[in-house]
Design a protein around this motif. Structure first.
Motif, mmCIF file in Angstrom:
data_model
loop_
_atom_site.group_PDB
_atom_site.id
_atom_site.type_symbol
_atom_site.label_atom_id
_atom_site.label_comp_id
_atom_site.label_asym_id
_atom_site.label_seq_id
_atom_site.Cartn_x
_atom_site.Cartn_y
_atom_site.Cartn_z
ATOM 1 N N MET A 275 28.326 40.366 39.786
ATOM 2 C CA MET A 275 29.662 39.795 39.670
ATOM 3 C C MET A 275 30.606 40.495 40.648
ATOM 4 N N THR A 276 31.442 39.740 41.308
ATOM 5 C CA THR A 276 32.490 40.328 42.145
ATOM 6 C C THR A 276 33.824 40.034 41.481
ATOM 7 N N ARG A 277 34.578 41.091 41.216
ATOM 8 C CA ARG A 277 35.875 40.919 40.547
ATOM 9 C C ARG A 277 36.977 40.996 41.609
ATOM 10 N N VAL A 278 37.835 39.989 41.632
ATOM 11 C CA VAL A 278 38.948 39.968 42.584
ATOM 12 C C VAL A 278 40.244 39.951 41.781
ATOM 13 N N ARG A 279 41.064 40.987 41.968
ATOM 14 C CA ARG A 279 42.379 41.032 41.312
ATOM 15 C C ARG A 279 43.441 40.907 42.392
ATOM 16 N N ILE A 280 44.342 39.968 42.209
ATOM 17 C CA ILE A 280 45.313 39.644 43.254
ATOM 18 C C ILE A 280 46.725 39.944 42.764
ATOM 19 N N GLY A 281 47.420 40.828 43.479
ATOM 20 C CA GLY A 281 48.833 41.068 43.227
ATOM 21 C C GLY A 281 49.162 41.356 41.777
ATOM 22 N N ASP A 282 49.938 40.468 41.177
ATOM 23 C CA ASP A 282 50.439 40.682 39.809
ATOM 24 C C ASP A 282 49.343 40.702 38.754
ATOM 25 N N GLU A 283 48.111 40.318 39.116
ATOM 26 C CA GLU A 283 47.004 40.388 38.154
ATOM 27 C C GLU A 283 46.602 41.839 37.867
ATOM 28 N N ASN A 284 47.021 42.766 38.743
ATOM 29 C CA ASN A 284 46.696 44.179 38.540
ATOM 30 C C ASN A 284 47.498 44.759 37.387
ATOM 31 N N GLU A 285 46.787 45.440 36.483
ATOM 32 C CA GLU A 285 47.469 46.071 35.349
ATOM 33 C C GLU A 285 48.371 47.210 35.810
ATOM 34 N N ILE A 286 47.982 47.882 36.895
ATOM 35 C CA ILE A 286 48.746 49.037 37.372
ATOM 36 C C ILE A 286 49.949 48.531 38.164
ATOM 37 N N GLU A 287 51.151 48.836 37.671
ATOM 38 C CA GLU A 287 52.367 48.279 38.258
ATOM 39 C C GLU A 287 52.492 48.602 39.746
ATOM 40 N N ASP A 288 52.131 49.843 40.138
ATOM 41 C CA ASP A 288 52.291 50.256 41.532
ATOM 42 C C ASP A 288 51.352 49.515 42.479
ATOM 43 N N LEU A 289 50.384 48.795 41.933
ATOM 44 C CA LEU A 289 49.417 48.091 42.782
ATOM 45 C C LEU A 289 49.625 46.582 42.759
ATOM 46 N N ARG A 290 50.799 46.144 42.323
ATOM 47 C CA ARG A 290 51.012 44.700 42.187
ATOM 48 C C ARG A 290 51.345 44.001 43.495
ATOM 49 N N SER A 291 51.400 44.769 44.586
ATOM 50 C CA SER A 291 51.520 44.112 45.893
ATOM 51 C C SER A 291 50.197 44.223 46.647
ATOM 52 N N ALA A 292 49.139 44.617 45.926
ATOM 53 C CA ALA A 292 47.823 44.801 46.548
ATOM 54 C C ALA A 292 46.790 43.899 45.887
ATOM 55 N N SER A 293 45.679 43.715 46.573
ATOM 56 C CA SER A 293 44.534 43.006 45.987
ATOM 57 C C SER A 293 43.322 43.925 45.998
ATOM 58 N N ILE A 294 42.420 43.690 45.048
ATOM 59 C CA ILE A 294 41.233 44.533 44.891
ATOM 60 C C ILE A 294 40.009 43.642 44.795
ATOM 61 N N VAL A 295 38.979 43.971 45.571
ATOM 62 C CA VAL A 295 37.679 43.296 45.481
ATOM 63 C C VAL A 295 36.676 44.351 45.044
ATOM 64 N N ALA A 296 36.034 44.171 43.890
ATOM 65 C CA ALA A 296 35.133 45.196 43.356
ATOM 66 C C ALA A 296 33.852 44.589 42.817
ATOM 67 N N THR A 297 32.781 45.352 42.888
ATOM 68 C CA THR A 297 31.511 44.947 42.282
ATOM 69 C C THR A 297 30.775 46.191 41.808
ATOM 70 N N GLY A 298 29.764 45.985 40.970
ATOM 71 C CA GLY A 298 28.941 47.098 40.521
ATOM 72 C C GLY A 298 27.720 47.238 41.418
ATOM 73 N N TYR A 299 27.095 48.402 41.381
ATOM 74 C CA TYR A 299 25.869 48.585 42.165
ATOM 75 C C TYR A 299 24.894 49.448 41.375
ATOM 76 N N GLY A 300 23.635 49.344 41.746
ATOM 77 C CA GLY A 300 22.607 50.146 41.095
ATOM 78 C C GLY A 300 21.239 49.570 41.391
ATOM 79 N N PRO A 301 20.189 50.297 41.006
ATOM 80 C CA PRO A 301 18.835 49.801 41.251
ATOM 81 C C PRO A 301 18.506 48.625 40.331
ATOM 82 N N GLY A 302 18.043 47.518 40.908
ATOM 83 C CA GLY A 302 17.702 46.349 40.085
ATOM 84 C C GLY A 302 18.916 45.829 39.343
ATOM 85 N N SER A 303 18.755 45.634 38.037
ATOM 86 C CA SER A 303 19.866 45.100 37.236
ATOM 87 C C SER A 303 20.670 46.207 36.558
ATOM 88 N N ILE A 304 20.343 47.467 36.877
ATOM 89 C CA ILE A 304 21.043 48.597 36.250
ATOM 90 C C ILE A 304 22.314 48.898 37.040
#
Length: 340
Positions: A275-304
């Protein structure tokens, strides 16, 4: 109101042009640059509807329009086509990561690579031991009464401890202890091992019980000890690359938020690998990051999942490119950690 295909195409064109040029986008430029097959007047009408619906807005200084957070969200969810990485980019990622000598090196190479490829701030969470499984235990005789215990986790993490035995031990007995420990613990998650270690002592023959008891204390320390979660960061200089206007004000709150590991763990940890999680602007819970966007995913061997990674930048970012890069790098790091 549902937008028709033409208005969605106009929104896509506005987002792509604004990301590329950093300039508000006008109807004339859209008609010239994109094959929209309609007149500038029609595009102006479509833009008026998109503005009314909250997907674009007009900055005070220009007749052009820029996307809003809602416009970027619609673009990410419905309009963006994730760009496949070129064979050259894939080879570059593979070559850069394959040279890593240990886990620290993997993390540092990964975070530098992400920052270079995306030109954003890159964040990589170190593999969490608490989520890992045991790959192998080694017992190395230092003397007849002292052993080194080496635990290798599936994440590639290596933990070493010395154990003093209550008396001299034969090489064959060390081999037997090693066999029993691996038989019992390999493949088990670290969090599930304490009762298994206790059972090891109870199931060991009386003659080997004293050294196994001494070993069990060190095994528990090795397996259960919680080292604090750590984060690697690179590319903070990229924040200023596009100018402060990208962040609608000062960079200082964003830089301060990036110094808080708890905040970064919340943003980039606990993401599934597929899964890739994309948080855009005001979707960020952290107030100081509401003018930023974040693209994040998990990593690990296989499905771990053993950690999270991703990038942070202005809402005016290349979402398709950044999503593809974060996914590709996460997949390579997972493959690397899965190699014995």
């Amino acid at each position: 109101m549902a937008l028709d295909d033409r208005k969605l195409e106009v929104l896509r064109a506005i987002v792509e042009d604004y990301v590329a040029t950093q300039e508000p986008v006008g109807s004339k430029a859209l008609v010239e640059r994109h094959n929209l097959r309609v007149s500038p007047a029609t595009v102006r009408n479509d833009m008026a509807v998109l503005e009314e619906e909250g997907y674009i807005r007009q900055p005070h200084t220009s007749a052009g329009r820029v996307p809003t957070d809602a416009g970027y969200r619609l673009f990410v969810d419905k309009l963006s086509r994730v760009k496949p990485l070129s064979p050259a980019e894939r080879r570059a990622i593979e070559r850069f990561l394959i040279g890593a000598v240990d886990l620290d090196d993997v993390v540092h190479r990964t975070v530098r690579l992400l920052a270079q490829l995306t030109r954003q701030v890159a964040v990589v969470q170190y593999p969490s031991l608490s989520r890992a499984s045991v790959r192998h235990f080694e017992l190395v005789p230092i003397s007849t009464t002292r052993l080194m215990v080496v635990m290798i986790a599936e994440t590639g993490r290596v933990e070493q401890r010395l154990v003093d035995l209550p008396g001299p031990i034969l090489a064959d007995d060390v081999t037997e202890l090693r066999r029993r420990i691996n038989e019992k613990l390999v493949g088990k998650r670290l969090v599930d091992t304490p009762p298994l270690v206790e059972a090891l002592v109870e199931e060991t023959a009386p003659s080997l019980r004293p050294p196994m008891t001494a070993l069990s204390t060190v095994l528990l320390e090795t397996l259960v000890e919680r080292s604090e979660e750590r984060i690697a960061l690179a590319g903070t200089a990229n924040l200023a690359r596009g100018g402060l206007l990208d962040f609608q004000g000062s960079l200082r709150p964003i830089l301060e938020a990036l110094e808080e590991e708890v905040i970064l763990l919340k943003l980039f940890g606990e993401v599934e690998p597929s899964m890739t999680r994309v948080r855009i602007g005001d979707e960020n819970e952290i107030e100081d990051l509401r003018s930023a966007s974040i693209v994040a995913t998990g990593y690990g061997p296989g499905s771990i999942v053993v950690g999270g990674m991703g990038v942070l930048g202005p809402t005016r970012m290349d979402y398709p490119g950044n999503i593809a890069t974060v996914r590709a790098v996460a997949r390579y790091v997972g493959d690397l950690l899965g190699q014995s």
